[in-house]
Design an enzyme around this catalytic site. Structure first.
Site, PDB file in Angstrom:
ATOM      1  N   GLY A  54       0.834  -1.189   0.000  1.00 34.64           N
ATOM      2  CA  GLY A  54       0.000   0.000   0.000  1.00 34.64           C
ATOM      3  C   GLY A  54       0.867   1.237   0.000  1.00 34.64           C
ATOM      4  O   GLY A  54       2.080   1.167   0.180  1.00 34.64           O
ATOM      5  N   GLY A  56       0.716   5.838   0.618  1.00 35.03           N
ATOM      6  CA  GLY A  56      -0.004   7.039   1.007  1.00 35.03           C
ATOM      7  C   GLY A  56       0.667   8.253   0.403  1.00 35.03           C
ATOM      8  O   GLY A  56       1.453   8.138  -0.545  1.00 35.03           O
ATOM      9  N   MET A  58       3.002  10.104   1.440  1.00 35.53           N
ATOM     10  CA  MET A  58       4.444  10.229   1.590  1.00 35.53           C
ATOM     11  C   MET A  58       5.162   8.910   1.762  1.00 35.53           C
ATOM     12  O   MET A  58       6.381   8.856   1.647  1.00 35.53           O
ATOM     13  CB  MET A  58       4.771  11.109   2.802  1.00 35.53           C
ATOM     14  CG  MET A  58       4.319  12.546   2.652  1.00 35.53           C
ATOM     15  SD  MET A  58       4.566  13.434   4.185  1.00 35.53           S
ATOM     16  CE  MET A  58       6.322  13.164   4.410  1.00 35.53           C
ATOM     17  N   VAL A  61       4.481   1.034   1.592  1.00 36.93           N
ATOM     18  CA  VAL A  61       4.684  -0.109   2.471  1.00 36.93           C
ATOM     19  C   VAL A  61       4.844  -1.377   1.637  1.00 36.93           C
ATOM     20  O   VAL A  61       4.091  -1.612   0.690  1.00 36.93           O
ATOM     21  CB  VAL A  61       3.511  -0.276   3.461  1.00 36.93           C
ATOM     22  CG1 VAL A  61       3.741  -1.472   4.373  1.00 36.93           C
ATOM     23  CG2 VAL A  61       3.342   0.988   4.296  1.00 36.93           C
ATOM     24  N   LYS A  76       8.101   0.156   5.800  1.00 41.47           N
ATOM     25  CA  LYS A  76       7.563   1.448   5.393  1.00 41.47           C
ATOM     26  C   LYS A  76       8.736   2.309   4.944  1.00 41.47           C
ATOM     27  O   LYS A  76       9.655   2.584   5.714  1.00 41.47           O
ATOM     28  CB  LYS A  76       6.820   2.125   6.542  1.00 41.47           C
ATOM     29  CG  LYS A  76       6.154   3.439   6.142  1.00 41.47           C
ATOM     30  CD  LYS A  76       5.297   3.970   7.285  1.00 41.47           C
ATOM     31  CE  LYS A  76       4.536   5.215   6.858  1.00 41.47           C
ATOM     32  NZ  LYS A  76       3.637   5.701   7.931  1.00 41.47           N
ATOM     33  N   ASP A 172      -4.346  10.968  14.922  1.00 43.09           N
ATOM     34  CA  ASP A 172      -4.983  10.561  13.658  1.00 43.09           C
ATOM     35  C   ASP A 172      -5.617   9.181  13.822  1.00 43.09           C
ATOM     36  O   ASP A 172      -5.473   8.310  12.972  1.00 43.09           O
ATOM     37  CB  ASP A 172      -3.963  10.558  12.517  1.00 43.09           C
ATOM     38  CG  ASP A 172      -4.638  10.542  11.144  1.00 43.09           C
ATOM     39  OD1 ASP A 172      -5.774  11.051  11.033  1.00 43.09           O
ATOM     40  OD2 ASP A 172      -4.046  10.015  10.186  1.00 43.09           O
TER      41      ASP A 172
END
Length: 263
Positions: A54, A56, A58, A61, A76, A172
């Site tokens: 996956g 995001g 920035m 992974v 990551k 978050d």
């Protein structure tokens, strides 16, 4: 390694660092980013990448193999973005902050960090590999009754409580940042926005509005990544749908802010 070349690896969703209003990279920039990602078999530290799990705004992974301990891990890797040196440095410090925050925690309901290092100038974090799905995916797939939902949320709450006992505020907390493994163990993850309680109380570290793209100034005067303020005055970090009112307006963020997101 037991993984075959055509094996479908378990899904591991990672949202990276969530910005208030994520800005999408231009198509040319996106192509350059994808081209720079490691291929299967790339060695990162001592780990061998298997597949992309996956990505995001920035971070990206990977499923990876640890030959020394003969186990799968999740890696990551920070993905550089933009040309600003201060932005890249801010992103690097934020990922280090996540690793340090998680390394401070040892709890069955918090994802474990095994290692942190540098790969070709990029920070990487080696984490526990979770064979499972996010809380949102789990609810959609299983449609559990309220009793089962309560059990899962209590476990997630215990992980969040452990972070608070350690002096950390997640900032978050949301369904995408809770993983449920095949054996139903619950883990809170993605502490990329985590802050110490002392830092969260700083009146200069939070502001009213903005995104990570507004990061032009970086205060690296702290003794460790967790002590460094990397949010420009006037920036709100988090996911709007789960942010507490005080987080929106730049007031002090506390454990109660996480509880708001949890509820």
């Amino acid at each position: 390694m037991s993984e075959g070349p055509h094996e479908t690896l378990p899904h591991f969703e990672d949202s990276g660092v969530n910005e208030t209003i994520p800005s999408r990279p231009r198509s040319s920039e996106a192509g350059e980013l994808e081209a720079s990602l490691p291929a299967r078999g790339t060695v990162i530290g001592r780990y061998v990448t298997l597949s992309k799990l996956g990505s995001g705004a920035m971070g990206v992974v990977y499923a990876a193999y640890d030959p020394e301990l003969d186990r799968r891990v999740a890696i990551k890797l920070l993905r550089p973005r933009g040309q600003s040196v201060s932005r890249r440095e801010a992103a690097r410090v934020r990922l280090q902050r996540e690793a340090q925050a998680l390394a401070k925690l040892s709890h069955p309901n918090v994802i474990a960090v095994h290692d942190v290092g540098i790969h070709e100038g990029q920070v990487f974090v080696a984490m526990e590999f979770v064979d499972g799905c996010t809380l949102r995916e789990w609810i959609a797939a299983h449609k559990p009754d309220w009793r089962r939902v309560l059990e899962i949320f209590i476990a997630a709450g215990r992980g969040l409580e452990a972070a608070h006992r350690g002096g950390l505020i997640h900032r978050d907390f949301k369904p995408e940042n809770v993983m449920i493994s095949e054996d139903s163990r619950v883990r809170v993850m993605d502490f990329g926005l985590a802050r110490t309680e002392e830092e969260s109380a700083s009146p200069t570290s939070e502001g009213r509005s903005g995104t990570l793209d507004d990061l032009d100034d970086l205060d690296t005067g702290g003794s460790s990544p967790l002590d460094q303020s990397i949010t420009k005055t006037g920036a709100v970090m988090g996911t709007p749908a789960y942010m507490s009112p005080e987080q929106f307006v730049g007031m002090e963020v506390t454990a109660r802010s996480d509880q708001f997101a949890y509820c």
